[in-house]
Motif scaffolding. Structure first.
Motif, PDB file in Angstrom:
ATOM      1  N   ILE A 119      -8.529  -4.339   1.046  1.00 40.96           N
ATOM      2  CA  ILE A 119      -8.454  -3.767  -0.298  1.00 40.96           C
ATOM      3  C   ILE A 119      -9.365  -4.569  -1.217  1.00 40.96           C
TER       4      ILE A 119
ATOM      5  N   ALA B 143      -4.989  -5.582   3.627  1.00 35.56           N
ATOM      6  CA  ALA B 143      -3.939  -4.666   3.184  1.00 35.56           C
ATOM      7  C   ALA B 143      -2.634  -5.026   3.880  1.00 35.56           C
TER       8      ALA B 143
ATOM      9  N   ASP C 125       0.859  -1.816   0.594  1.00 32.85           N
ATOM     10  CA  ASP C 125      -0.325  -1.128   0.065  1.00 32.85           C
ATOM     11  C   ASP C 125      -0.446   0.304   0.583  1.00 32.85           C
TER      12      ASP C 125
END
Length: 172
Positions: free
Chosen positions: A63, A16, A20
């Motif tokens: 992610i 991330a 994000d």
């Protein structure tokens, strides 16, 4: 009987970034909503940016995306065991968006974080699961996690933490 799940071809897991932060925040609120605690989330996108991607990050996150769509995230930070004499990782939040559940995304996120931890010399992963999260318990058990009956989590927050931080170390 074949119990393998169909897996989308386009699953990626990536670190991330500060950009994000809205996705991480959406996942945190989604997780809180899932356990009936959405009103208890005080964290903001600014908190995520400041404490996750600033000069001294307090956590990391990865992610998961399916065909470039946000599918889930795992937020974690390093810990150390004096018993093992080795570092580990504490998974604070694991979230998979509803439309991507049962595709193995949560497991892939955990395996990815375990590899990161191991690459850094870590030997264990720890996490906490809400007692009422009935779907999560068998998931973690299936992956080999063991419930610890020898420890109980405690937390000092709000006024209790404030009072604790203001003491000089003298016992009450």
């Amino acid at each position: 009987m074949d119990t393998t799940r169909p897996e989308p071809a386009g699953i990626t897991i990536r670190p991330a970034t500060a950009d994000d932060s809205p996705l991480l925040m959406r996942a945190i609120i989604g997780l809180a909503d899932h356990v009936g605690e959405a009103d208890g989330v005080a964290c903001t996108e600014d908190d995520i940016r400041r404490f996750g991607f600033g000069e001294n990050p307090a956590f990391e996150a990865v992610i998961a995306e399916v065909d470039e769509a946000f599918a889930g995230m795992c937020l974690f930070f390093p810990i150390f065991s004096t018993w093992y004499g080795r570092p580990g990782v504490f998974v604070q939040d694991l979230f998979v968006d509803g439309q991507f559940r049962s595709l193995g995304i949560g497991e892939r996120l955990l395996r990815h974080v375990a590899r990161l931890c191991q690459d850094r010399g870590g030997v264990y992963m720890r996490l906490a699961v809400d007692d009422d999260n009935a779907r999560a318990h068998p998931f973690y058990t299936r992956l080999g996690f063991a419930s610890t009956n020898d420890q109980r989590s405690y937390i000092a927050s709000g006024p209790t933490f404030q009072a604790l931080s203001e003491t000089t170390g003298e016992p009450k």
